[in-house]
Design an enzyme around this catalytic site. Sequence first.
Site, PDB file in Angstrom:
ATOM      1  N   ASP A  11       4.621   7.459 -16.910  1.00  9.64           N
ATOM      2  CA  ASP A  11       5.909   7.026 -16.385  1.00  9.64           C
ATOM      3  C   ASP A  11       5.572   5.977 -15.332  1.00  9.64           C
ATOM      4  O   ASP A  11       5.017   6.298 -14.288  1.00  9.64           O
ATOM      5  CB  ASP A  11       6.625   8.234 -15.770  1.00  9.64           C
ATOM      6  N   TYR A 228       4.446  17.453  -5.442  1.00  9.53           N
ATOM      7  CA  TYR A 228       5.326  17.159  -6.572  1.00  9.53           C
ATOM      8  C   TYR A 228       5.367  15.657  -6.846  1.00  9.53           C
ATOM      9  O   TYR A 228       5.697  14.867  -5.981  1.00  9.53           O
ATOM     10  CB  TYR A 228       6.756  17.666  -6.330  1.00  9.53           C
ATOM     11  N   LYS A 231       7.331  15.523 -13.476  1.00 10.85           N
ATOM     12  CA  LYS A 231       6.781  16.428 -14.481  1.00 10.85           C
ATOM     13  C   LYS A 231       5.838  15.657 -15.403  1.00 10.85           C
ATOM     14  O   LYS A 231       5.807  14.440 -15.404  1.00 10.85           O
ATOM     15  CB  LYS A 231       7.911  17.062 -15.295  1.00 10.85           C
TER      16      LYS A 231
HETATM   17  C1  F6R Z   1      12.346  14.963 -13.147  1.00  7.57           C
HETATM   18  C2  F6R Z   1      12.722  13.643 -12.660  1.00  7.57           C
HETATM   19  C3  F6R Z   1      14.010  13.467 -11.927  1.00  7.57           C
HETATM   20  C4  F6R Z   1      13.755  13.187 -10.446  1.00  7.57           C
HETATM   21  C5  F6R Z   1      15.078  13.003  -9.669  1.00  7.57           C
HETATM   22  C6  F6R Z   1      14.816  12.586  -8.221  1.00  7.57           C
HETATM   23  O1  F6R Z   1      11.093  14.951 -13.740  1.00  7.57           O
HETATM   24  O2  F6R Z   1      12.000  12.698 -12.807  1.00  7.57           O
HETATM   25  O3  F6R Z   1      14.871  14.553 -12.102  1.00  7.57           O
HETATM   26  O4  F6R Z   1      13.014  14.232  -9.887  1.00  7.57           O
HETATM   27  O5  F6R Z   1      15.855  12.007 -10.272  1.00  7.57           O
HETATM   28  O6  F6R Z   1      14.053  11.445  -8.268  1.00  7.57           O
HETATM   29  P1  F6R Z   1      13.501  10.650  -7.006  1.00  7.57           P
HETATM   30  O7  F6R Z   1      12.859  11.652  -6.104  1.00  7.57           O
HETATM   31  O8  F6R Z   1      12.542   9.668  -7.584  1.00  7.57           O
HETATM   32  O9  F6R Z   1      14.693   9.992  -6.370  1.00  7.57           O
HETATM   33 MG    MG Z   2      10.331   9.271 -14.004  1.00  7.98          MG
HETATM   34 MG    MG Z   3       9.406  11.042 -17.616  1.00  8.42          MG
END
Ligand code: F6R
Ligand code: MG
Ligand code: MG
Length: 364
Positions: A11, A228, A231
Site C-alpha cells: 500500500d 499499528y 493491516k
Molecule cells: C484499515 C485502514 C483504514 C485506516 C483509517 C484511518 O486497514 O487502512 O481503515 O486505518 O482510514 O486512516 P488514517 O489513520 O491513515 O487516517
Molecule cells: Mg491504506
Molecule cells: Mg490496503
Amino acid sequence: MIITLSVIKADIGGYVGHSSSHPEVIKKGEESLSNALKKGLLTDYHVTRCGDDLELIMTHQHGEDSDLIHKLAWDTFVDCTQVAKKLKLHAAGQDLLTEAFTGTVKGMGPGVAEMQFDEREAETIIILMADKTAAGAWNLPLYKIFADPFNTIGLVIAPNMHTGFSFEVHDVKLSKKIIFNAPEEIYDMLVFLGSPSRYAVKAVYHRETKEIAAVSSTQRLALIAGRYVGKDDPVCIVRSQGQFPAVGEILEPFTSPHIVEGWMRGSHHGPLMPVAINDSNPSRFDGPPRVTALGFQLSSGKLIGPRDLFDDPAFEEARCQANAIADYLRCLGPFEPHRLPLEEMEYTTMPQVMKKLEGRFEDL
Ligand code: F6R
Ligand code: MG
Ligand code: MG
C-alpha cells in the site's frame, strides 16, 4: 520450463483515503515493470490493485527471494510513492517501512508470495488478493480447498488428489513453522488454523508429488513495525487443475463470507466479500474487507490473462450475505466481537490509554 512466480504488494498511498488506488500510480507501476521486461529481468508481468494495494504479479527465472526481483519491486514502490506524493494521495509510502533497500523486501513492509515450479503442459494459476484484512484470512479457504471434501470433491474422486496435501503453518508471533499432513492430522491442524491472528498457512504441498500447490504472504506489518501501520492485506498464489484443485474448487470457499480481522483501522472483525477488481473499493466503514481473484494460464512464463474470477453473478449471493453480516456486526459499534479483542489492539490506542490511566487502577 522452470519458472518463478512472484507476487509482491504494498500500500503506497490510497485514493480516496484508504478506499482505492489512483490510475496514475498503477500506470507508473506498469512503466517500471515494462522497463524490466525490456531489460530481460522479467519474463512477464501484470500490475493490478486490490483496494488501495498495488499488486505486482511477475514471472521470471531468478528463483524465489531473488534480490534482483525484490529490488525491482522495491524501486517500483518507491517510484509509485513519488507519484502518490505528487498527487498527495493518502498515506503515501505507508508500507515502505525502511528508508533503503537491504537485499529483500521481506520484513520491510511489502507482502510477498513466491513459488518456483516446472510449468506444466497447462499451468492454471489463481492469485488471491485481499484488502483491509490480515494474513490469517487465507486459513479457512486454504483448509477448505485442500482438506475439506465437502468443498473439494476432487479429494474424494480424483485419483491424483486422493493422497491429500500437507500444510506449512507459521506461528507469526514466535516465528516458528510446522508441517501438518491432511487428512490424517486435520484435528491437530485445526487447533492452530482456527486462530488466524497467530497461525497462518504459509504453503501447501501435494503429498505424493511434493509439488508446491499454494503459497501466501504471512508478513504481519504491526509485528515488524512494533506499532499499528495498517493491516497486511495479504496475497496468495494457488495452482489449479490436474493434480491441484479445480478453479471452481478454489473459488468455492468464498461463496460463504467468513469473518476476518481488519476493516476500519485494522481493528474490527468483518466478512470477507468476494468482488471483481473494479469493485475492490472498500469504502463502507473502510470496508468490508475484500477479496479479489485473478486467473491466468502460463505459457512459457507468459501470463495469459487475467480473468477476473469473482466478476461472476454466481458470487452475488455471497456479496449480499457479506452485506447482511456487515450490517449486523456494525450494530455492535465499539464492542467485541465486532471490535478486535484487546490483545489484537495492542498496536493501536491501547498502550496510550493504559499509560494515561496507569495510576488510577487500584487493587481490588
Ligand atoms: C484499515 C485502514 C483504514 C485506516 C483509517 C484511518 O486497514 O487502512 O481503515 O486505518 O482510514 O486512516 P488514517 O489513520 O491513515 O487516517
Ligand atoms: Mg491504506
Ligand atoms: Mg490496503
